[in-house]
Design a protein around this motif. Structure first.
Motif, short mmCIF file in Angstrom:
data_model
loop_
_atom_site.label_atom_id
_atom_site.label_comp_id
_atom_site.label_asym_id
_atom_site.label_seq_id
_atom_site.Cartn_x
_atom_site.Cartn_y
_atom_site.Cartn_z
N GLY A 187 -9.42 0.16 -4.08
CA GLY A 187 -7.60 0.38 -4.12
C GLY A 187 -6.99 -0.94 -3.19
O GLY A 187 -8.01 -2.10 -3.11
N ILE A 188 -5.94 -0.79 -3.20
CA ILE A 188 -5.10 -1.46 -2.00
C ILE A 188 -5.18 -0.55 -0.47
O ILE A 188 -3.59 -1.66 -0.23
CB ILE A 188 -3.31 -2.08 -2.69
N VAL A 189 -5.20 0.23 -0.12
CA VAL A 189 -4.49 0.69 1.17
C VAL A 189 -6.42 0.44 1.93
O VAL A 189 -6.70 0.26 1.06
CB VAL A 189 -4.81 2.68 0.42
N ASN A 190 -5.79 -0.15 2.75
CA ASN A 190 -6.48 -0.26 4.04
C ASN A 190 -6.90 0.72 4.67
O ASN A 190 -6.52 2.14 5.06
CB ASN A 190 -6.03 -1.30 5.53
N LYS A 191 -8.47 1.07 4.56
CA LYS A 191 -8.65 2.36 5.60
C LYS A 191 -8.93 2.52 7.12
O LYS A 191 -9.07 1.33 7.77
CB LYS A 191 -10.36 2.29 5.13
N LEU A 192 -7.94 3.62 7.46
CA LEU A 192 -7.78 3.84 8.86
C LEU A 192 -9.11 4.46 9.22
O LEU A 192 -9.90 4.77 9.25
CB LEU A 192 -6.46 4.93 8.62
#
Length: 192
Positions: A187-192
Motif C-alpha cells: 500500500g501507500i500508507v506509512n505504518k504508524l
C-alpha cells in the motif's frame, strides 16, 4: 541484431498501426503503404489482417500463459508468486507494447479457434491468479479482502500499464518493478 522475416516485418508494422488507429481503422493497403510496398505483395507472406491480429495477440497471450506456468511451478509463497506475476507483466509491457495494445483493445476481433483459444488462456490465467490470492488469504499472508477486488485492482492496473509507461518515457524497469510490487503488496500508507 536478429533479422526479421517478411511476415514478422508485416506483423510489427501492423501492430504499430493497430496501436495508433485501432484494428478496424487499419487496412492492408495502410500496412503496405507504411512498409513502402504494394498491398498485393503482403499476401505472399500473410493471408490478411485476421492472421496478423491472431499472430500478434496469441504471441502475447502465450507469453502470459507460459509466465504463469513458470510462476506456478516455483516453490514459493503466494506473495512471492504475486510479486513474480507483477514483474512478468512489467517485462511483457516493456517487450510487447504494441502486442499488448492489440490484446487489450482488439481481441474481440479474433475469430473462431483463435478467439476461443485466447478466451480460454485469459480465463485460465485469471483463475490461476485468483487461486494464488485465495491461498495467500488462507495462509494469512494477504489481508482477508474480497479476492475479486484484489484481482481486479492488480490486473486493471497492469493491463493498462503500457499506456502509462509509454507516456512517462523510459523509466528504469527495475525501479518500476520494485515500486509497483511495493504499492500493490504494501500500500501507500506509512505504518504508524
Amino acid at each position: 541484431m536478429k533479422t526479421l522475416t517478411r511476415k514478422q516485418e508485416i506483423v510489427a508494422t501492423a501492430s504499430k498501426l493497430f496501436k495508433e488507429k485501432g484494428y478496424n481503422a487499419v487496412s492492408m493497403r495502410d500496412i503496405a503503404q507504411a512498409m513502402g510496398i504494394k498491398a498485393a505483395s503482403l499476401y505472399n507472406h500473410i493471408s490478411g489482417k485476421q492472421e496478423i491480429l491472431s499472430t500478434l495477440i496469441l504471441e502475447v497471450a502465450i507469453e502470459f500463459t507460459n509466465g504463469m506456468q513458470t510462476v506456478l511451478a516455483e516453490e514459493s509463497s503466494p506473495v512471492q508468486q504475486i510479486e513474480r506475476i507483477i514483474e512478468m507483466h512489467i517485462d511483457i509491457t516493456v517487450n510487447y507494447s504494441e502486442g499488448l495494445a492489440a490484446l487489450n483493445n482488439d481481441w474481440m476481433h479474433l475469430e473462431n479457434d483463435e478467439l476461443r483459444s485466447f478466451i480460454r488462456m485469459r480465463e485460465d490465467y485469471e483463475e490461476n491468479f485468483r487461486q494464488i490470492i485465495k491461498r495467500g488469504i488462507a495462509a494469512g499472508e494477504i489481508q482477508a479482502r474480497q479476492p475479486e477486488v484484489i484481482l481486479f485492482s492488480i490486473l486493471s492496473t497492469l493491463r493498462t500499464l503500457y499506456l502509462w509507461y509509454q507516456k512517462r518515457g523510459k523509466l528504469d524497469v527495475n525501479v518500476l518493478k520494485q515500486d509497483m510490487v511495493a504499492v500493490f503488496l504494501h500500500g501507500i500508507v506509512n505504518k504508524l
